[in-house]
Design a protein around this motif. Structure first.
Motif, PDB file in Angstrom:
ATOM      1  N   ALA A 167       3.395 -31.462  12.284  1.00  0.00           N
ATOM      2  CA  ALA A 167       2.521 -30.445  12.847  1.00  0.00           C
ATOM      3  C   ALA A 167       2.783 -29.084  12.235  1.00  0.00           C
ATOM      4  CB  ALA A 167       2.743 -30.367  14.360  1.00  0.00           C
ATOM      5  N   SER A 168       3.503 -29.044  11.110  1.00  0.00           N
ATOM      6  CA  SER A 168       3.905 -27.730  10.595  1.00  0.00           C
ATOM      7  C   SER A 168       2.715 -26.864  10.245  1.00  0.00           C
ATOM      8  CB  SER A 168       4.799 -27.893   9.370  1.00  0.00           C
ATOM      9  OG  SER A 168       5.796 -28.848   9.649  1.00  0.00           O
ATOM     10  N   GLY A 169       1.707 -27.454   9.615  1.00  0.00           N
ATOM     11  CA  GLY A 169       0.504 -26.679   9.277  1.00  0.00           C
ATOM     12  C   GLY A 169      -0.129 -26.109  10.523  1.00  0.00           C
ATOM     13  N   ALA A 170      -0.240 -26.941  11.552  1.00  0.00           N
ATOM     14  CA  ALA A 170      -0.822 -26.501  12.812  1.00  0.00           C
ATOM     15  C   ALA A 170       0.024 -25.391  13.432  1.00  0.00           C
ATOM     16  CB  ALA A 170      -0.933 -27.686  13.766  1.00  0.00           C
ATOM     17  N   LEU A 171       1.347 -25.552  13.329  1.00  0.00           N
ATOM     18  CA  LEU A 171       2.216 -24.533  13.923  1.00  0.00           C
ATOM     19  C   LEU A 171       2.165 -23.231  13.148  1.00  0.00           C
ATOM     20  CD1 LEU A 171       5.149 -26.834  14.875  1.00  0.00           C
ATOM     21  CD2 LEU A 171       3.798 -25.464  16.445  1.00  0.00           C
ATOM     22  N   PHE A 172       2.055 -23.326  11.816  1.00  0.00           N
ATOM     23  CA  PHE A 172       1.915 -22.095  11.040  1.00  0.00           C
ATOM     24  C   PHE A 172       0.628 -21.389  11.442  1.00  0.00           C
ATOM     25  CE2 PHE A 172       4.857 -23.980   7.756  1.00  0.00           C
ATOM     26  CZ  PHE A 172       5.868 -23.064   8.014  1.00  0.00           C
TER      27      PHE A 172
END
Length: 194
Positions: A167-172
Motif C-alpha cells: 500500500a506504499s503508493g496509496a500511503l504516499f
C-alpha cells in the motif's frame, strides 16, 4: 421579520468531524488479506523439498517462509501472485488489469504490513476525520493505482521476473494530501492574521 437579524453575529459552529470508519476498514482488509495469504501459502505443507518454516510450532499452516526466501516474515511469491500481486507479465499479456488495484491491499510480509498499517492509521484516521471517507478513499485508491502503474512501467524493462505488492503508493498519496492540506491551511491562517 426584522428581529431575527442579530443571530448572525454568533460564531459558526465548527464543522463536525467525520467518524473515521473507512481507514479502519482498509486496515482490517489489509490485515485479513495478509492472514488469508499466509493461510493459502501453507508453508509446512506446500514446499517441496520441505523448507524450515518459521514459527511452525505456533502458527502451523500460517507459519512464515524461511528468511532466505522472504526476509519480511511472509509468504512465497506464488502465494502473493495468486492473491493478485502486481505481475507485469500477467497484466500486459493476460490483461489482468485488476492487479493494479488488488496489489494495493497485499503485503509481502508481517514487517511490511506493520509498517504500512502504522502509517495508515497515523495519517489516515486524522485525514478521514477532517475530509470524510469519500475523498480519503479516492486518494487512497487512485494513489495506489498510480503507484502500481509506475511499478509496471519500471518493471517492464527489467529482465528478472518481479512481483510487487503493498500500500506504499496509496500511503504516499495520503501523506501527500496531508502535506498539501497543511500548506493550504497554512496560507489561510497567515492570510487571516493580516
Amino acid at each position: 421579520m426584522g428581529h431575527g437579524h442579530h443571530h448572525h453575529y454568533l460564531p459558526e459552529a465548527p464543522p463536525k468531524p467525520w467518524f473515521p470508519w473507512l481507514v479502519p476498514l482498509i486496515f482490517l482488509a489489509n490485515t485479513a488479506l495478509f492472514v488469508y495469504t499466509m493461510y493459502l501459502n501453507d508453508c509446512p505443507n506446500s514446499s517441496s523439498p520441505p523448507v524450515h518454516c518459521l514459527f511452525t510450532h505456533h502458527l502451523h499452516r500460517f507459519s512464515f517462509e524461511p528468511l532466505s526466501q522472504n526476509p519480511l516474515l511472509g509468504p512465497r511469491v506464488d502465494a502473493l501472485r495468486k492473491m493478485g500481486a502486481l505481475d507485469t507479465d500477467l497484466i500486459l499479456e493476460k490483461h489482468q488489469g485488476w492487479r493494479l488495484v488488488s496489489c494495493i491491499f497485499l503485503h509481502a510480509g508481517l514487517i511490511h504490513l506493520l509498517l504500512n498499517m502504522f502509517s495508515l492509521l497515523v495519517t489516515g484516521v486524522r485525514l478521514e476525520r477532517e475530509f470524510g471517507f469519500l475523498r480519503i478513499g479516492l486518494v487512497y485508491v487512485l494513489s495506489g493505482f498510480g503507484g502500481s502503474l509506475a511499478s509496471v512501467m519500471r518493471m517492464k524493462g527489467s529482465a528478472q521476473h518481479q512481483v510487487s505488492v503493498g500500500a506504499s503508493g496509496a500511503l504516499f498519496g495520503l501523506l501527500g494530501s496531508m502535506l498539501s492540506e497543511l500548506l493550504i491551511n497554512w496560507s489561510i491562517y497567515t492570510n487571516k492574521k493580516k
